[in-house]
Design a protein around this motif. Structure first.
Motif, short mmCIF file in Angstrom:
data_model
loop_
_atom_site.label_atom_id
_atom_site.label_comp_id
_atom_site.label_asym_id
_atom_site.label_seq_id
_atom_site.Cartn_x
_atom_site.Cartn_y
_atom_site.Cartn_z
N GLY A 363 -16.45 2.37 11.31
CA GLY A 363 -14.96 1.73 11.92
C GLY A 363 -13.98 2.67 10.89
O GLY A 363 -14.72 3.75 11.22
N ILE A 364 -13.68 2.72 10.79
CA ILE A 364 -11.95 3.12 10.06
C ILE A 364 -11.48 2.69 9.43
O ILE A 364 -11.59 1.60 8.73
N ILE A 365 -12.23 3.63 8.30
CA ILE A 365 -11.31 3.58 6.69
C ILE A 365 -9.75 3.82 6.98
O ILE A 365 -9.21 4.48 6.78
N TYR A 366 -8.63 3.00 6.11
CA TYR A 366 -7.32 2.66 5.93
C TYR A 366 -7.39 3.18 4.08
O TYR A 366 -7.76 2.20 3.39
N SER A 367 -7.03 4.65 4.40
CA SER A 367 -7.09 4.66 2.73
C SER A 367 -5.24 3.61 2.42
O SER A 367 -5.29 3.70 1.14
N SER A 368 -4.00 3.49 2.95
CA SER A 368 -3.21 2.60 2.14
C SER A 368 -2.95 2.06 3.45
O SER A 368 -2.35 1.69 4.51
N ILE A 369 -3.25 0.49 2.99
CA ILE A 369 -3.30 -0.64 4.15
C ILE A 369 -2.16 -1.76 3.45
O ILE A 369 -3.07 -2.03 1.97
N LYS A 370 -1.61 -2.53 3.63
CA LYS A 370 -1.34 -4.41 3.65
C LYS A 370 -1.62 -4.97 4.94
O LYS A 370 -1.46 -5.10 5.56
N GLY A 371 -2.70 -5.97 3.68
CA GLY A 371 -2.42 -7.14 4.44
C GLY A 371 -1.60 -8.09 4.96
O GLY A 371 -1.51 -9.04 3.66
N ARG A 372 -1.50 -9.16 5.82
CA ARG A 372 -0.76 -10.34 5.52
C ARG A 372 -0.52 -11.57 6.25
O ARG A 372 -1.01 -11.05 7.87
N ASP A 373 -0.89 -12.44 6.32
CA ASP A 373 -2.18 -14.42 6.38
C ASP A 373 -0.55 -14.43 6.78
O ASP A 373 0.56 -14.99 6.01
N LYS A 374 -0.52 -14.76 8.22
CA LYS A 374 0.63 -15.55 9.54
C LYS A 374 0.63 -16.83 9.41
O LYS A 374 1.54 -17.50 10.31
N SER A 375 -0.57 -16.99 9.44
CA SER A 375 -0.93 -18.56 9.93
C SER A 375 -1.54 -19.14 8.95
O SER A 375 -1.86 -20.48 9.30
N ALA A 383 -3.54 -5.98 -0.36
CA ALA A 383 -2.10 -4.15 -0.42
C ALA A 383 -3.73 -3.71 -0.95
O ALA A 383 -4.07 -4.02 -2.57
N THR A 384 -3.40 -2.08 -0.62
CA THR A 384 -3.88 -1.47 -1.29
C THR A 384 -2.68 -0.47 -2.46
O THR A 384 -1.51 -0.88 -2.37
N VAL A 385 -3.37 -0.60 -3.36
CA VAL A 385 -2.98 0.01 -5.40
C VAL A 385 -2.02 1.02 -4.99
O VAL A 385 -2.63 2.32 -4.59
N GLU A 386 -0.40 1.04 -4.60
CA GLU A 386 0.59 2.28 -4.87
C GLU A 386 0.11 3.49 -6.04
O GLU A 386 -0.59 3.41 -7.16
N GLY A 387 -0.05 4.78 -5.21
CA GLY A 387 -0.99 5.49 -5.86
C GLY A 387 -1.80 6.47 -6.48
O GLY A 387 -2.61 7.31 -6.49
N LYS A 388 -2.60 5.52 -5.61
CA LYS A 388 -4.37 5.81 -5.34
C LYS A 388 -4.70 5.44 -3.79
O LYS A 388 -5.76 5.39 -3.47
N ASN A 389 -3.68 5.59 -2.63
CA ASN A 389 -3.87 4.76 -1.17
C ASN A 389 -4.11 6.14 -1.20
O ASN A 389 -2.89 6.71 0.16
#
Length: 449
Positions: A363-375, A383-389
């Motif tokens: 798979g793919i590693i995402y170091s900085s990512i946000k996910g939002r449910d719209k349904s 969300a990943t934590v700023e500074g640790k991403n």
């Protein structure tokens, strides 16, 4: 008397602050309207000449980070002072903060962040092109995993260098034969790479048609003064990325498009097909198949900085092995928290495309990512934590299996009600979802029965 004076002073300060904020908001709206009108004027001047169809569409939304959105279309519950630009505060979780196309209030919109409006209309045109492109065909934009391999990166960087040399030759008004020579080098590296990794070709051409053509169109129809120089800057930016799996078409699209235009060939054949730049070169410029020998490849390498590129990539390979080892241990050897998306189409993702890593076909590693449910049908938001991403510090694994998309997180440090936290990420569950522990030490987010 003193109390009345203080109250009057406090009221005056509030009124002054409100007046300043109102003036600031007004200037912001005026700037947004001005930038959209500039893009509209450029596209109306083109009037469909570039692609055979007009690109301007009022279905564009500018998003600001205070949750205000702006559009020429009258959005529900929006305000306006001049019947041109309408604005409102958007509803929670209705749009993802990213330059893309998104559904909103039953319509499809190009969405552009306010801080991207100062690029001579390039981003607005890029996203509006996507709206037009989607009407002709649907294209996949999946990361091309092999481009994280050292040999593939070397060949891609050699292609980048040859493209930069060709663009620089135009900017310096050198002979057309020199431009063609460097373009031939670029296609040589491209064909060699695509021959070695042939099974990825279809997906590669799809994402290049999707994002490469959009970025080319943004460049071509923008008001940039030196477009060749800008295209070189774009290649440099994408070349500096930690990963090439997703960013590469943003570099190759403008470069090949501008070079083909300079050579005055009719390469644009509509929006209902995928574009293969190597074939376009062979058919319309070389007029034959490009044959690659060991000697021709060696000569092309010598003209395009091979020794330095090779040295840099060998050094990078050592660091890459450390990252692979780190993430293999984090996600394949240690216990994890896993969740499957229930409604893929309505789950928004925003990520740093320059901070991803392919993990051994897992798979793919995402170091900085946000996910939002719209349904409301998915597990929730994260969300990943700023500074640790950053790569090498933490990340989230995503993969597709049996038609489903999964996210895999390192085990959390705390679960309080619907809030799941870790040093590296935060998850907010929807009301009807929960975390269950499994016998093997792993955890899973599941829908409550």
């Amino acid at each position: 008397m003193k109390k009345k004076f203080l109250l009057l002073l406090f009221t005056t300060i509030l009124q002054f602050a409100f007046a300043q904020e109102t003036e600031k908001s007004l200037k912001n709206r005026q700037n947004i309207q001005s930038k959209l009108l500039e893009a509209k004027a450029l596209l109306e001047k083109d009037n469909g000449k570039l692609w055979g169809k007009p690109i301007w569409n009022d279905s564009i939304i500018v998003m600001d980070f205070d949750n205000a959105i702006y559009s020429f279309i009258k959005l529900p519950n929006s305000k306006t002072e001049n019947d041109t630009l309408h604005y409102k505060t958007m509803e929670p979780n209705s749009l993802v903060f990213v330059n893309t196309t998104q559904k909103y209030e039953g319509g499809e919109y190009a969405t552009v962040l306010n801080n991207y409006l100062d690029d001579k209309s390039a981003t607005v045109i890029h996203e509006l092109f996507h709206l037009l492109q989607m009407k002709s065909r649907k294209l996949k934009g999946n990361p091309i995993e092999y481009l994280d391999e050292t040999n593939a990166r070397i060949l891609l960087r050699l292609e980048y260098q040859a493209l930069k040399n060709a663009l620089k030759s135009i900017g310096e008004k050198r002979k057309t034969d020199e431009v063609k020579s460097y373009l031939k080098d670029a296609i040589t590296f491209r064909k060699e790479r695509q021959k070695q990794y042939a099974k990825y070709l279809n997906d590669e051409l799809e994402i290049e048609t999707l994002e490469g053509l959009a970025n080319y169109t943004g460049f071509a129809l923008s008001s940039y003064e030196n477009k060749y120089e800008k295209a070189i800057e774009e290649i440099n930016q994408r070349e500096e990325a930690k990963t090439y799996t997703r960013p590469f078409p943003y570099a190759t699209g403008p470069a090949y498009g501008l070079l083909f235009d300079y050579l005055n060939i009719s390469w644009r054949k509509g929006l209902d097909k995928t574009y293969n730049f190597a074939k376009i070169y062979e058919v319309m410029i070389l007029k034959s198949k490009l044959t690659i020998s060991k000697n021709s490849l060696k000569s092309a390498k010598s003209r395009n900085n091979f020794n330095e590129i090779n040295k840099q990539e060998m050094e990078r390979e050592s660091e890459q092995k450390k990252l692979i080892s780190y993430y293999t241990d984090l996600f394949l050897n240690k216990s994890t928290l896993k969740v499957a998306l229930a409604d893929i189409e309505h789950y928004g993702r925003t990520f740093n495309m320059n901070g991803t890593l392919t993990l051994n076909n897992k798979g793919i590693i995402y170091s900085s990512i946000k996910g939002r449910d719209k349904s409301g049908k998915n597990f929730g938001n994260f969300a990943t934590v700023e500074g640790k991403n950053q790569l090498g510090k933490a990340g989230i694994l995503s993969f597709d299996k049996d038609g489903k998309t999964y996210f895999v997180f390192p085990l959390p440090t705390k679960i309080e009600g619907k809030k799941i936290t870790s040093e590296f990420y935060e998850i907010e569950l929807n009301p009807d979802w929960k975390v269950v522990k499994q016998n093997d030490g792993n955890m899973e987010i599941v829908k409550e029965l």
